[in-house]
Design an enzyme around this catalytic site. Structure first.
Site, PDB file in Angstrom:
ATOM      1  N   ASP A 345      45.370  16.611  75.253  1.00 19.86           N
ATOM      2  CA  ASP A 345      44.212  17.027  76.033  1.00 19.86           C
ATOM      3  C   ASP A 345      43.142  17.596  75.098  1.00 19.86           C
ATOM      4  O   ASP A 345      43.446  18.409  74.216  1.00 19.86           O
ATOM      5  CB  ASP A 345      44.658  18.086  77.049  1.00 19.86           C
ATOM      6  CG  ASP A 345      43.543  18.549  77.948  1.00 19.86           C
ATOM      7  OD1 ASP A 345      43.049  17.735  78.732  1.00 19.86           O
ATOM      8  OD2 ASP A 345      43.175  19.742  77.864  1.00 19.86           O
ATOM      9  N   GLU A 381      42.812  12.386  73.851  1.00 16.82           N
ATOM     10  CA  GLU A 381      41.630  12.444  74.699  1.00 16.82           C
ATOM     11  C   GLU A 381      40.510  12.858  73.741  1.00 16.82           C
ATOM     12  O   GLU A 381      40.407  14.036  73.384  1.00 16.82           O
ATOM     13  CB  GLU A 381      41.800  13.457  75.825  1.00 16.82           C
ATOM     14  CG  GLU A 381      40.599  13.490  76.758  1.00 16.82           C
ATOM     15  CD  GLU A 381      40.700  14.572  77.823  1.00 16.82           C
ATOM     16  OE1 GLU A 381      40.324  14.306  78.975  1.00 16.82           O
ATOM     17  OE2 GLU A 381      41.152  15.691  77.492  1.00 16.82           O
TER      18      GLU A 381
END
Length: 691
Positions: A345, A381
């Site tokens: 993330d 990401e």
């Protein structure tokens, strides 16, 4: 002696069969106390000052502490927020290396190191003890019987098909899973769930965060929770709410069963921030242990945090001990839990140095040389909210990346926007404009149309606007840039024409996802028309909104399970879709990797690429091995039928239709080379060349 110096070599609580070694890093602390609790975690029964400090690690060994012991820390030092120090020994702190947590966080003002409500805010000091409302770390025995048969599937990158799912949301409403397993780790590996995953043809399950997390106080006061789990408080402990008893063993059992079925397990991991938030957040772990080491602080005013994440603060991986913690965590999940990969993330934050994102950062360098992590899948990401945070295509060759450029282009194309065929052609062939450098291949691009964050596939074609009122933020949260199309009606409808169009557009998106070069990522529930009722930010909806609704299974218009199974089979059949080399056009010897064709089967010119409002794209992918067949793909996003010719290739006299998204059943139909056909409105077609 009951207490001895122990070792600083391994951080955390390590039981060796006779006793337990405790080791905690803090560069700026003045004293560290280990606090032992009763079996219920309610009463502190003993405080023991750790006797030794070696290389900023405080440590001690207790020969009568065994697995099951609950504990926490109190760390002494200066409370000087203006200098970046926030020590407060009145606050019980979690061990950053805790492998298991007991109890839940019970919110109160006592969890804040400052006096809540004081006009001096965090410059004030709070003397209340918060231990009663804190979860406790648990000493564990890490041994586990994997059995001789447990082997990791080791799916090649190019064969990977990812299925993104939430542990609870995936299984909580499945009637074919025993009630006691629904919403748990065990539910994921139940026979019914494994059968479903195998039927779809997915190879890899990517789980939303399972690192232990807490529910924000703001959400609890609204009677909501942090459902998705992007609020980590422990990077080693599995989240206990998904297990009935021992979460670590429950998770490892699930991994073993999925591996036995040939399915990989990836974890969505959140190392970029923690649940402690900004300067007004609680003191639960890292902030009270050594705030100045764990977090990025503003150089000009270290009372405040550099926030690259939008969550109040950012974890500082430029500090060697913080980097060590993240690397130890990753290795732990691979070696102890047999995890097959990670999706990071806001990965840009992890690769930041003092001057910004750096492809040679300490984190990326450590990952690159680590022999344990060399065998697992790493997906970034590739953005955060800080300056220079958008880094799609910038990660090293070891990595794959979420490709939001694919998502945007395909959403716009199938929502009806014209003049995109140039963009779409690049996205369908691996996004070479982004990833073709430094030895990277098409697998660098993780293609997705929908993920947990945003509309589901059903909602993408049912809503023009987000409907996040249930989140309690007056519909201000969530993205406004959705590129969606409600097909003429906002929300559910019984209109058969609208229902049919929505189904057609869903199939088109799925067809493109699996025909595109790169790695496809499928959102759990999209195969059965799951809806979140227009909520594109269901992070706090641990209820019917956030859970997958399986009632669409077997229902005409919603169930696309067989269609997806057909697409994954096509992907396996045509190796050129899973290519490991970038495509080129017509070569000097007449061969080619890809041929872009007009509707009349002529090779496209620059004029054809700039055709006004063009919505028709057709191309042939040549086989990569001699025994394989070419595949001819037609994408018609126009609202009207378009005539086209099948290609004329010398060695292929027949083209067999292998896909027509307007048909309910996919039946092979043979056509002669050069035949004149019609592409139905808003359709995807594919044909295999037969010699």
């Amino acid at each position: 002696m009951r207490l001895s110096a122990g070792s600083h070599a391994r951080l955390g609580a390590t039981w060796d069969g006779r006793g337990t070694n405790f080791a905690l890093f803090s560069a700026n602390a003045e004293k560290v106390e280990l606090c032992l609790f009763d079996s219920q975690g309610r009463r502190e029964i003993e405080r023991i000052e750790l006797p030794e400090r070696t290389e900023d690690v405080w440590h001690g060994y207790l020969n009568d502490v065994s697995p099951g012991q609950l504990y926490g820390y109190r760390v002494y030092g200066p409370y000087e927020p203006e200098r970046g120090h926030r020590f407060n020994a009145n606050k019980l702190l979690l061990d950053p290396y805790a492998k298991r947590l007991a109890g839940r966080l019970v919110w109160s003002d006592a969890h804040f190191a400052y006096r809540a409500g004081s006009p001096r805010e965090d410059l004030s000091f709070d003397r209340r003890d918060n231990a009663r409302g804190m979860p406790k770390a648990v000493v564990i025995d890490e041994t586990f019987n994997w059995g001789r048969r447990e082997m990791r599937p080791q799916i090649p990158w190019e064969d990977t098909i990812i299925y993104e799912a939430h542990i609870k949301g995936l299984t909580n409403k499945r009637d074919d899973i025993p009630p006691n397993l629904r919403g748990t780790y065990g539910g994921l590996s139940s026979p019914a769930m494994i059968k479903h995953l195998k039927r779809l043809g997915v190879t890899t399950v990517e789980l939303l965060p399972i690192h232990a997390f807490i529910d924000d106080r703001m959400l609890v006061e609204k009677k909501l929770v942090n459902y998705w789990g992007y609020n980590t408080i422990s990077f080693f402990a599995p989240e206990p709410r998904y297990a009935q008893d021992n979460p670590l063993d429950a998770f490892r059992t699930t991994v073993a069963r999925l591996h036995d079925a040939g399915i990989e397990v990836m974890l969505d991991v959140v190392y970029n921030h923690t649940a402690e938030g900004n300067h007004l957040g609680p003191t639960l772990c890292y902030r009270g242990i050594d705030n100045a080491s764990y977090y990025w602080l503003k150089p000009e005013d270290p009372r405040f945090y550099d926030d690259f994440t939008g969550c109040g603060s950012s974890v500082n991986l430029t500090h060697p001990r913080v980097l060590q913690m993240v690397m130890d965590s990753l290795r732990y999940w691979v070696e102890v839990c047999h995890v097959d990969g990670f999706r990071f993330d806001l990965a840009t934050t992890l690769a930041r140095e003092k001057h910004g994102f750096d492809r040679r950062s300490g984190f990326l360098t450590a990952i690159r040389q680590d022999p344990v992590l060399a065998s697992v899948k790493l997906v970034a990401e590739p953005w955060d909210v800080g300056l220079g945070g958008y880094q799609v295509g910038a990660f090293p060759s070891q990595w794959s990346e979420w490709n939001d450029r694919y998502r945007s282009a395909m959403r716009r194309y199938w929502s009806g926007e014209g003049s995109l065929i140039g963009e779409v052609s690049g996205r369908m062939t691996g996004s070479s404009d982004i990833f073709n450098h430094d030895g990277r291949t098409q697998r660098a691009s993780v293609n997705h149309v929908t993920v947990h964050d945003g509309f589901t596939l059903a909602d993408l074609f049912s809503y023009n606007s987000k409907h996040n009122e249930a989140n309690g933020e007056d519909n201000r949260d969530g993205s406004n840039d959705n590129h969606s199309n409600n097909c003429g009606h906002e929300g559910p409808t019984d209109d058969p024409a609208i229902t049919a169009l929505r189904r057609q557009l869903r199939k088109n998106q799925l067809a493109c996802l699996f025909l595109a070069q790169g790695l496809p990522l499928l959102l759990a529930g999209d195969e059965v028309g799951n809806s979140q009722h227009g909520n594109n930010n269901a992070y706090c909806q641990d209820n019917e909104v956030g859970w997958v609704d399986w009632s669409g299974t077997g229902r005409e218009g919603d169930d696309l399970i067989d269609f997806i199974a057909h697409m994954t089979e096509l992907r396996r059949r045509f190796g050129q879709i899973r290519a490991r080399r970038w495509l080129d056009g017509r070569r000097s010897d007449g061969s080619f990797g890809v041929l872009w064709l007009t509707p009349s089967a002529e090779e496209m010119t620059q004029t054809d690429w700039t055709f006004p409002d063009g919505r028709f794209l057709a191309y042939v992918l040549a086989p990569v091995e001699q025994e394989q067949a070419p595949i001819f793909i037609v994408l018609n996003a126009a609202p009207e039928e378009i005539g086209f010719n099948l290609p004329k290739l010398a060695e292929y006299k027949t083209w067999q239709q292998v896909l027509n998204t307007t048909e309910v059943q996919q039946k092979p139909i043979d056509f002669a080379s050069g035949a004149e056909l019609k592409a139905p409105p808003r359709s995807v077609l594919a044909y295999a060349g037969l010699s």
